[in-house]
Design a protein around this motif. Structure first.
Motif, PDB file in Angstrom:
ATOM      1  N   VAL A 102       0.830  -1.203   0.000  1.00  0.00           N
ATOM      2  CA  VAL A 102       0.000   0.000   0.000  1.00  0.00           C
ATOM      3  C   VAL A 102       0.866   1.255   0.000  1.00  0.00           C
ATOM      4  O   VAL A 102       0.619   2.202  -0.764  1.00  0.00           O
ATOM      5  N   SER A 103       1.895   1.287   0.842  1.00  0.00           N
ATOM      6  CA  SER A 103       2.757   2.466   0.901  1.00  0.00           C
ATOM      7  C   SER A 103       3.524   2.648  -0.404  1.00  0.00           C
ATOM      8  O   SER A 103       3.727   3.776  -0.869  1.00  0.00           O
ATOM      9  N   ASN A 104       3.938   1.537  -1.024  1.00  0.00           N
ATOM     10  CA  ASN A 104       4.622   1.630  -2.313  1.00  0.00           C
ATOM     11  C   ASN A 104       3.689   2.175  -3.385  1.00  0.00           C
ATOM     12  O   ASN A 104       4.086   2.986  -4.227  1.00  0.00           O
ATOM     13  N   ALA A 105       2.432   1.714  -3.366  1.00  0.00           N
ATOM     14  CA  ALA A 105       1.462   2.193  -4.345  1.00  0.00           C
ATOM     15  C   ALA A 105       1.214   3.686  -4.177  1.00  0.00           C
ATOM     16  O   ALA A 105       1.141   4.440  -5.155  1.00  0.00           O
ATOM     17  N   ALA A 106       1.106   4.131  -2.927  1.00  0.00           N
ATOM     18  CA  ALA A 106       0.888   5.553  -2.670  1.00  0.00           C
ATOM     19  C   ALA A 106       2.071   6.385  -3.156  1.00  0.00           C
ATOM     20  O   ALA A 106       1.903   7.453  -3.759  1.00  0.00           O
ATOM     21  N   GLU A 107       3.284   5.885  -2.912  1.00  0.00           N
ATOM     22  CA  GLU A 107       4.476   6.622  -3.326  1.00  0.00           C
ATOM     23  C   GLU A 107       4.608   6.665  -4.842  1.00  0.00           C
ATOM     24  O   GLU A 107       5.212   7.585  -5.396  1.00  0.00           O
ATOM     25  N   ALA A 108       4.031   5.681  -5.515  1.00  0.00           N
ATOM     26  CA  ALA A 108       4.099   5.635  -6.976  1.00  0.00           C
ATOM     27  C   ALA A 108       3.134   6.618  -7.635  1.00  0.00           C
ATOM     28  O   ALA A 108       3.137   6.759  -8.858  1.00  0.00           O
ATOM     29  N   MET A 109       2.305   7.289  -6.820  1.00  0.00           N
ATOM     30  CA  MET A 109       1.333   8.250  -7.357  1.00  0.00           C
ATOM     31  C   MET A 109       1.539   9.615  -6.711  1.00  0.00           C
ATOM     32  O   MET A 109       0.679  10.107  -5.966  1.00  0.00           O
ATOM     33  N   LEU A 165      -4.934 -11.794  -2.781  1.00  0.00           N
ATOM     34  CA  LEU A 165      -4.894 -10.379  -2.409  1.00  0.00           C
ATOM     35  C   LEU A 165      -4.298  -9.602  -3.574  1.00  0.00           C
ATOM     36  O   LEU A 165      -3.207  -9.924  -4.052  1.00  0.00           O
ATOM     37  N   THR A 166      -5.021  -8.584  -4.029  1.00  0.00           N
ATOM     38  CA  THR A 166      -4.550  -7.763  -5.147  1.00  0.00           C
ATOM     39  C   THR A 166      -4.441  -6.308  -4.715  1.00  0.00           C
ATOM     40  O   THR A 166      -5.365  -5.767  -4.098  1.00  0.00           O
ATOM     41  N   VAL A 167      -3.300  -5.692  -5.020  1.00  0.00           N
ATOM     42  CA  VAL A 167      -3.093  -4.268  -4.768  1.00  0.00           C
ATOM     43  C   VAL A 167      -2.646  -3.637  -6.077  1.00  0.00           C
ATOM     44  O   VAL A 167      -1.602  -4.001  -6.626  1.00  0.00           O
ATOM     45  N   SER A 168      -3.435  -2.713  -6.592  1.00  0.00           N
ATOM     46  CA  SER A 168      -3.097  -2.075  -7.861  1.00  0.00           C
ATOM     47  C   SER A 168      -3.144  -0.563  -7.722  1.00  0.00           C
ATOM     48  O   SER A 168      -3.822  -0.020  -6.849  1.00  0.00           O
ATOM     49  N   ASP A 169      -2.392   0.112  -8.585  1.00  0.00           N
ATOM     50  CA  ASP A 169      -2.377   1.570  -8.573  1.00  0.00           C
ATOM     51  C   ASP A 169      -2.278   2.087  -9.999  1.00  0.00           C
ATOM     52  O   ASP A 169      -1.962   1.343 -10.933  1.00  0.00           O
ATOM     53  N   THR A 170      -2.555   3.367 -10.157  1.00  0.00           N
ATOM     54  CA  THR A 170      -2.460   4.017 -11.468  1.00  0.00           C
ATOM     55  C   THR A 170      -1.262   4.959 -11.491  1.00  0.00           C
ATOM     56  O   THR A 170      -1.322   6.047 -12.058  1.00  0.00           O
ATOM     57  N   GLY A 171      -0.182   4.517 -10.864  1.00  0.00           N
ATOM     58  CA  GLY A 171       0.994   5.364 -10.715  1.00  0.00           C
ATOM     59  C   GLY A 171       1.968   5.302 -11.872  1.00  0.00           C
ATOM     60  O   GLY A 171       1.608   4.975 -13.007  1.00  0.00           O
ATOM     61  N   VAL A 172       3.226   5.572 -11.549  1.00  0.00           N
ATOM     62  CA  VAL A 172       4.260   5.735 -12.576  1.00  0.00           C
ATOM     63  C   VAL A 172       4.705   4.412 -13.183  1.00  0.00           C
ATOM     64  O   VAL A 172       5.349   4.381 -14.234  1.00  0.00           O
ATOM     65  N   GLY A 173       4.382   3.294 -12.530  1.00  0.00           N
ATOM     66  CA  GLY A 173       4.812   2.005 -13.046  1.00  0.00           C
ATOM     67  C   GLY A 173       6.256   1.698 -12.682  1.00  0.00           C
ATOM     68  O   GLY A 173       6.981   2.541 -12.144  1.00  0.00           O
ATOM     69  N   ILE A 174       6.667   0.481 -12.974  1.00  0.00           N
ATOM     70  CA  ILE A 174       8.016   0.025 -12.653  1.00  0.00           C
ATOM     71  C   ILE A 174       8.781  -0.210 -13.948  1.00  0.00           C
ATOM     72  O   ILE A 174       8.306  -0.944 -14.822  1.00  0.00           O
ATOM     73  N   PRO A 175       9.955   0.389 -14.107  1.00  0.00           N
ATOM     74  CA  PRO A 175      10.744   0.165 -15.322  1.00  0.00           C
ATOM     75  C   PRO A 175      11.036  -1.316 -15.528  1.00  0.00           C
ATOM     76  O   PRO A 175      11.259  -2.063 -14.568  1.00  0.00           O
ATOM     77  N   THR A 176      11.048  -1.734 -16.775  1.00  0.00           N
ATOM     78  CA  THR A 176      11.258  -3.146 -17.103  1.00  0.00           C
ATOM     79  C   THR A 176      12.539  -3.693 -16.493  1.00  0.00           C
ATOM     80  O   THR A 176      12.575  -4.818 -15.983  1.00  0.00           O
ATOM     81  N   GLU A 177      13.602  -2.877 -16.508  1.00  0.00           N
ATOM     82  CA  GLU A 177      14.889  -3.361 -16.000  1.00  0.00           C
ATOM     83  C   GLU A 177      14.886  -3.575 -14.486  1.00  0.00           C
ATOM     84  O   GLU A 177      15.774  -4.232 -13.939  1.00  0.00           O
ATOM     85  N   ASP A 178      13.877  -3.022 -13.790  1.00  0.00           N
ATOM     86  CA  ASP A 178      13.805  -3.177 -12.336  1.00  0.00           C
ATOM     87  C   ASP A 178      12.891  -4.320 -11.900  1.00  0.00           C
ATOM     88  O   ASP A 178      12.935  -4.739 -10.738  1.00  0.00           O
ATOM     89  N   LEU A 179      12.066  -4.820 -12.800  1.00  0.00           N
ATOM     90  CA  LEU A 179      11.064  -5.812 -12.416  1.00  0.00           C
ATOM     91  C   LEU A 179      11.672  -7.074 -11.815  1.00  0.00           C
ATOM     92  O   LEU A 179      11.176  -7.597 -10.818  1.00  0.00           O
ATOM     93  N   GLU A 180      12.751  -7.575 -12.411  1.00  0.00           N
ATOM     94  CA  GLU A 180      13.328  -8.832 -11.956  1.00  0.00           C
ATOM     95  C   GLU A 180      14.003  -8.723 -10.597  1.00  0.00           C
ATOM     96  O   GLU A 180      14.227  -9.723  -9.924  1.00  0.00           O
ATOM     97  N   ARG A 181      14.324  -7.495 -10.172  1.00  0.00           N
ATOM     98  CA  ARG A 181      15.102  -7.342  -8.940  1.00  0.00           C
ATOM     99  C   ARG A 181      14.366  -6.576  -7.845  1.00  0.00           C
ATOM    100  O   ARG A 181      14.939  -6.291  -6.798  1.00  0.00           O
TER     101      ARG A 181
END
Length: 243
Positions: A4-11, A44-60
């Motif tokens: 939740v906190s990550n989703a908030a920070e992404a917006m 449990l699903t947590v979704s946001d309409t924020g900036v998204g995660i760069p592809t190069e960061d997804l794996e890590r």
């Protein structure tokens, strides 16, 4: 809360966050971020309409400290590692979908069991855990964790010393010996438990060690075990775990 906190920070400019739960039966494996096997799950699903995660960061993104050091997020950098560890401790799975500029969705799958809970085991006597003065070196970057482990092991009759980093452990063992290391795997910002153990093995090739971490067993834990480390224990330290 970490999701939740990550989703908030992404917006930073505002947006929409959706949190939902459901029971779901998976009739065929899902090949997503994680491979979800067939079965019954609480989801449990947590979704946001924020900036998204760069592809190069997804794996890590679930690596300890990665979101703080590499992605510039606030907090300790351990939040996503805690999420991963919690799900894996429950034998669950994580699916992650993200599009830069549009948002991110985390879907957590917790398997449902219909088995009866096992009855509590009879308590073990403290006598079964007592040592005979063997020396143990505790290596942990968190003072409170060192103090807890030291207190438990001292009460059990072990000779206990402690250091706050891998580098200190290496230097200590160049001058002294320890029958066993209680070695924290994740230490920031210095070398981690695996690198510490590798360096110690260079001059103490038969050094015994137990690996500890607040997170799930990782490939680095398994690599340390291949080098000769013994069992892995998950924090917090308790009498039953380290006795």
């Amino acid at each position: 809360m970490n999701l939740v906190s990550n989703a908030a920070e992404a917006m930073p400019g505002g947006g929409e966050m959706l949190i939902s739960t459901e029971s779901r039966y998976i009739d065929r494996p899902i090949r997503g971020y994680d491979e979800v096997e067939e079965g019954d799950y609480v989801v449990l699903t947590v979704s946001d309409t924020g900036v998204g995660i760069p592809t190069e960061d997804l794996e890590r993104i679930f690596e300890p400290f990665y979101t703080k050091k590499k992605m510039g997020r606030s907090g300790t950098g351990l939040g996503m590692a805690v999420v991963w560890g919690t799900v894996k401790d429950h034998n669950g799975y994580i699916d992650l979908q993200s599009i830069e500029g549009k948002g991110t969705t985390f879907t957590l799958y917790f398997p449902v069991t219909r088995k009866e809970l096992a009855k509590d085991k009879a308590p073990v006597s403290i006598k079964d855990y007592m040592g005979k003065g063997e020396s143990i070196l505790i290596v942990d970057d968190v003072k409170e964790q060192r103090d807890i482990a030291s207190s438990i092991l001292s009460e059990l009759g072990y000779s206990v010393s402690s250091v706050s980093s891998g580098e200190e452990a290496v230097e200590y063992l160049k001058n002294y010996s320890a029958d066993l290391l209680l070695l924290d795997m994740i230490m920031d910002p210095e070398i981690d438990g695996l690198e510490t153990y590798k360096r110690i093995l260079e001059f103490h090739p038969a050094q015994k060690a137990i690996i500890a971490s607040g997170f799930s067993e990782t490939d680095r834990v398994k690599e340390a075990q291949k080098l000769g480390a013994g069992k892995y224990i998950k924090k917090p330290y308790t009498l039953e775990k380290i006795g």
